[in-house]
Design a protein around this motif. Structure first.
Motif, PDB file in Angstrom:
ATOM      1  N   ALA A   1     141.246 197.844  79.550  1.00 50.14           N
ATOM      2  CA  ALA A   1     140.229 197.125  78.773  1.00 50.14           C
ATOM      3  C   ALA A   1     139.352 196.275  79.688  1.00 50.14           C
ATOM      4  O   ALA A   1     139.804 195.761  80.708  1.00 50.14           O
ATOM      5  CB  ALA A   1     140.902 196.238  77.732  1.00 50.14           C
ATOM      6  N   ASP A   2     138.094 196.147  79.293  1.00 48.92           N
ATOM      7  CA  ASP A   2     137.175 195.286  80.030  1.00 48.92           C
ATOM      8  C   ASP A   2     136.733 194.130  79.134  1.00 48.92           C
ATOM      9  O   ASP A   2     137.154 194.031  77.980  1.00 48.92           O
ATOM     10  CB  ASP A   2     135.971 196.078  80.553  1.00 48.92           C
ATOM     11  N   ASN A   3     135.895 193.280  79.678  1.00 49.25           N
ATOM     12  CA  ASN A   3     135.458 192.109  78.914  1.00 49.25           C
ATOM     13  C   ASN A   3     134.705 192.491  77.642  1.00 49.25           C
ATOM     14  O   ASN A   3     134.807 191.806  76.628  1.00 49.25           O
ATOM     15  CB  ASN A   3     134.621 191.164  79.784  1.00 49.25           C
ATOM     16  N   LEU A   4     133.976 193.589  77.650  1.00 54.20           N
ATOM     17  CA  LEU A   4     133.248 194.011  76.451  1.00 54.20           C
ATOM     18  C   LEU A   4     134.213 194.413  75.342  1.00 54.20           C
ATOM     19  O   LEU A   4     133.974 194.119  74.169  1.00 54.20           O
ATOM     20  CB  LEU A   4     132.297 195.163  76.786  1.00 54.20           C
ATOM     21  N   PHE A   5     135.301 195.075  75.704  1.00 57.15           N
ATOM     22  CA  PHE A   5     136.300 195.447  74.709  1.00 57.15           C
ATOM     23  C   PHE A   5     136.962 194.200  74.127  1.00 57.15           C
ATOM     24  O   PHE A   5     137.185 194.110  72.919  1.00 57.15           O
ATOM     25  CB  PHE A   5     137.353 196.381  75.314  1.00 57.15           C
ATOM     26  N   ILE A   6     137.253 193.233  74.974  1.00 52.63           N
ATOM     27  CA  ILE A   6     137.870 191.993  74.499  1.00 52.63           C
ATOM     28  C   ILE A   6     136.914 191.253  73.575  1.00 52.63           C
ATOM     29  O   ILE A   6     137.318 190.721  72.537  1.00 52.63           O
ATOM     30  CB  ILE A   6     138.324 191.117  75.680  1.00 52.63           C
ATOM     31  N   GLU A   7     135.645 191.235  73.915  1.00 52.98           N
ATOM     32  CA  GLU A   7     134.658 190.605  73.038  1.00 52.98           C
ATOM     33  C   GLU A   7     134.583 191.327  71.692  1.00 52.98           C
ATOM     34  O   GLU A   7     134.442 190.694  70.645  1.00 52.98           O
ATOM     35  CB  GLU A   7     133.290 190.561  73.721  1.00 52.98           C
ATOM     36  N   GLU A   8     134.694 192.646  71.711  1.00 53.53           N
ATOM     37  CA  GLU A   8     134.715 193.425  70.465  1.00 53.53           C
ATOM     38  C   GLU A   8     135.922 193.017  69.610  1.00 53.53           C
ATOM     39  O   GLU A   8     135.801 192.837  68.396  1.00 53.53           O
ATOM     40  CB  GLU A   8     134.783 194.921  70.789  1.00 53.53           C
ATOM     41  N   PHE A   9     137.072 192.874  70.249  1.00 46.14           N
ATOM     42  CA  PHE A   9     138.280 192.427  69.550  1.00 46.14           C
ATOM     43  C   PHE A   9     138.058 191.055  68.916  1.00 46.14           C
ATOM     44  O   PHE A   9     138.373 190.845  67.742  1.00 46.14           O
ATOM     45  CB  PHE A   9     139.456 192.379  70.539  1.00 46.14           C
ATOM     46  N   LEU A  10     137.503 190.129  69.669  1.00 48.75           N
ATOM     47  CA  LEU A  10     137.277 188.774  69.153  1.00 48.75           C
ATOM     48  C   LEU A  10     136.288 188.764  67.990  1.00 48.75           C
ATOM     49  O   LEU A  10     136.490 188.071  66.991  1.00 48.75           O
ATOM     50  CB  LEU A  10     136.804 187.854  70.281  1.00 48.75           C
ATOM     51  N   LYS A  11     135.228 189.550  68.093  1.00 52.64           N
ATOM     52  CA  LYS A  11     134.244 189.625  67.009  1.00 52.64           C
ATOM     53  C   LYS A  11     134.854 190.215  65.745  1.00 52.64           C
ATOM     54  O   LYS A  11     134.569 189.766  64.634  1.00 52.64           O
ATOM     55  CB  LYS A  11     133.036 190.467  67.434  1.00 52.64           C
ATOM     56  N   ALA A  12     135.706 191.212  65.921  1.00 54.04           N
ATOM     57  CA  ALA A  12     136.341 191.864  64.769  1.00 54.04           C
ATOM     58  C   ALA A  12     137.262 190.908  64.013  1.00 54.04           C
ATOM     59  O   ALA A  12     137.523 191.100  62.827  1.00 54.04           O
ATOM     60  CB  ALA A  12     137.128 193.091  65.231  1.00 54.04           C
TER      61      ALA A  12
ATOM     62  N   ILE B   1     134.639 186.292  79.750  1.00 60.11           N
ATOM     63  CA  ILE B   1     134.414 186.006  78.336  1.00 60.11           C
ATOM     64  C   ILE B   1     133.926 184.568  78.173  1.00 60.11           C
ATOM     65  O   ILE B   1     134.491 183.642  78.729  1.00 60.11           O
ATOM     66  CB  ILE B   1     135.713 186.178  77.518  1.00 60.11           C
ATOM     67  N   GLU B   2     132.866 184.417  77.394  1.00 63.10           N
ATOM     68  CA  GLU B   2     132.364 183.072  77.093  1.00 63.10           C
ATOM     69  C   GLU B   2     133.219 182.476  75.987  1.00 63.10           C
ATOM     70  O   GLU B   2     133.297 182.989  74.889  1.00 63.10           O
ATOM     71  CB  GLU B   2     130.912 183.132  76.640  1.00 63.10           C
TER      72      GLU B   2
END
Length: 92
Positions: free
Chosen positions: A43-54, A90-91
């Motif tokens: 996983a990369d930071n974009l995937f983690i951001e997707e998880f957080l948004k979901a 991640i911000e």
């Protein structure tokens, strides 16, 4: 998951309550990754951001999730399972 739990309790010295919360976040994250056919190690930071948004969470809860994910990836990095730390970008 057991090794991670021991790491956050004994190495990081988190309280049992905090460790429970972190473990629940990581189990949720791993299930999210599994449902999308992605290994958490890849996983990369974009995937983690997707998880957080979901998760549709507020900023305070997002910070808690980021702390849990950061400790998980610290653990994976220290064990040589990953080459980079995706949560660092991640911000919060």
């Amino acid at each position: 998951m057991e090794d991670y739990t021991e790491y956050i309790i004994f190495d990081l010295r988190l309280s049992l309550k905090t460790a429970e919360v972190y473990c629940q976040v990581i189990r949720d994250y791993l299930e999210f990754a599994k449902q999308r056919g992605i290994s958490a190690d890849e996983a990369d930071n974009l995937f983690i951001e997707e998880f957080l948004k979901a998760r549709e969470i507020d900023s305070r809860t997002k910070a808690k999730y980021c702390s849990a994910l950061s400790s998980y990836y610290d653990f994976k990095y220290k064990n040589g399972d990953i080459d980079s730390h995706p949560v660092a970008l991640i911000e919060k």
